[in-house]
Structure formats: C-alpha cells, structure tokens
Motif scaffolding. Structure first.
Motif, short mmCIF file in Angstrom:
data_model
loop_
_atom_site.label_atom_id
_atom_site.label_comp_id
_atom_site.label_asym_id
_atom_site.label_seq_id
_atom_site.Cartn_x
_atom_site.Cartn_y
_atom_site.Cartn_z
N ARG A 65 75.75 34.10 -19.48
CA ARG A 65 75.10 34.71 -18.25
C ARG A 65 73.76 35.12 -18.11
O ARG A 65 73.12 35.31 -19.44
N ILE B 132 76.40 32.71 -14.16
CA ILE B 132 77.46 32.83 -15.22
C ILE B 132 78.16 31.51 -15.28
O ILE B 132 78.72 31.12 -14.61
N GLU C 75 82.27 29.14 -24.63
CA GLU C 75 81.59 30.15 -24.45
C GLU C 75 81.12 30.94 -23.19
O GLU C 75 80.82 30.02 -22.34
N THR C 76 81.07 31.99 -22.74
CA THR C 76 80.60 32.56 -21.64
C THR C 76 79.00 32.82 -21.79
O THR C 76 78.76 33.41 -22.78
N GLN D 105 79.71 37.45 -24.67
CA GLN D 105 78.98 36.61 -23.89
C GLN D 105 77.48 36.47 -24.60
O GLN D 105 77.24 37.41 -25.12
N HIS E 67 84.44 41.56 -19.67
CA HIS E 67 84.65 39.97 -19.70
C HIS E 67 84.34 39.46 -21.21
O HIS E 67 84.39 38.54 -21.39
#
Length: 231
Positions: free
Chosen positions: A41, A21, A38-39, A71, A68
C-alpha cells in the motif's frame, strides 16, 4: 534500509488518485519460478495508472497492520521487467504518452529489458528509433516527455515527502519546473516559493530537513519572496 520486492500486480485492491493497495505476486529470486502474494500500500507517484499483470519493483518498509496484517508500505518504485512483453505493458499502462500500444511495442522490441535504461539515458537514440519507423514527431515527443515527467514526479515526491508535502504540491512543482524539478529543488528548495499555494513554513521545514542552514542566503531569499506574495 528500505525493503525491496519485484513482481507482478496480481490485483488492484483499492485505488484513489495516486494511492493504491495492491496484491503483488513477488518473484522470488532464490527459487526460480516461485512467487508469493504480498499486500502493498502507498502512493505510486508519477504512474498514469496500474493494473493486473504490470511488472514493477517496489521499495518501502514492512509493517504489521492490526486489521490487514503484513504489508509493504511503499516509499518509491522502479520500473522492472523480465521480458519485452513486460516492458510494453508497463509503458502502455503506466506512462503518459504511450497510449498507442504500437509505440510501446516498438520500444520493447528494440531494446528488450534494457528499454527503461535506454529511455532514461539515451532519449536521442530512442527518438531516432521513432523517426526511422515514421512515428509522428509530436507522438515521439509526447512519449519521451511522458517518461521524463513520470520519473521526475516519482523522484520529486520522494524528496518533498520529507517536508510533509503531498501529491498536489508535487504536481504543482512539476508544472512549474518541468522534468528538471528534482534537480532544481535539490539545489534550492526555496524555489518552491515561486508556487503561490505553498507557504514559507512548509517549504522551510523541507529545506531544513535537507540540511539548509538558518543563515543560508537561499532561506533569506525564500522568506522575502513569501513576504511579497503575502503582502
């Protein structure tokens, strides 16, 4: 169609094996110098490791996680760089065989942001570069092999994921077939039956997803090989 972002790893939020992540500072191509965090994963198959500051291109699908938020779920990655410094850091950090930063610097200084393409398409030329700078032959071979196997692991993981195969299966296939694994298995996915830990139903699911017909000779041969392993 997959979404794509390019930028720099701002922070490694979580890491276990190939799963990451990341908080990524995305370089906005529309506004020079503007970045957004930005996230991201997902599994980054093939990479030795990744850390803050590394540049990379990621492809996947945007999802809204209940906990969260927004993503990018990664499907695959590409090497990406805006400078020779980016190239050197990526090679030294992410690619097995470039543990010596001087080796990464040599390639980055010689080819700049074209280094990744040069390693992929002109390995003999890169080998000549190593030789002209008195790089030990074993170190040169390790670096080129590390690059080839990194890309093979990445490409193979994308291929095998269609059949529900995981990271352990990818590594087993790379060990068995080397950097040619993606090519070998696209031609005949039932070659995976040469790996004792894989079952025919699992491999068959992958092969059928790849378009192999029920009466295909490769499927028959794969079933026979599985029967021999199972007996």
């Amino acid at each position: 169609m997959a979404d794509q972002i390019s930028g720099y790893v701002n922070r490694v939020v979580f890491h276990r094996d190939d799963f990451y992540i990341l908080a990524v500072a995305v370089q906005d191509s529309n506004i020079a110098g503007v970045k957004r965090i930005e996230t991201v994963r997902g599994n980054l198959f093939g990479l030795l490791q990744i850390k803050s500051g590394v540049s990379i291109q990621l492809e996947g699908t945007w999802q809204e996680d209940p906990k969260h938020g927004h993503q990018l779920v990664v499907r695959t990655w590409q090497p990406w760089a805006r400078s020779s410094e980016d190239v050197s850091l990526f090679l030294h950090t992410c690619i097995d065989g470039f543990a010596d930063v001087a080796l990464a610097d040599l390639v980055a200084d010689a080819y700049g942001i074209r280094a990744f393409a040069q390693l992929s398409t002109q390995p003999v030329v890169v080998q000549e570069l190593f030789r002209s700078h008195d790089i030990h032959e074993d170190d040169a071979e390790d670096a080129l092999r590390g690059w080839q196997q990194t890309l093979a692991s990445r490409d193979l993981s994308e291929l095998l994921r269609e059949g529900g195969l995981g990271a352990f299966d990818v590594q087993a296939a790379i060990f068995r077939f080397g950097s040619e694994a993606p090519t070998v298995l696209r031609e005949n996915p039932y070659r995976l039956m040469e790996i004792p830990t894989l079952s025919f139903p699992k491999v068959d699911r992958l092969a059928r997803a790849m378009g192999v017909g029920a009466d295909d000779l490769r499927r028959v041969e794969g079933a026979i090989l599985w029967g021999l392993h199972s007996s």
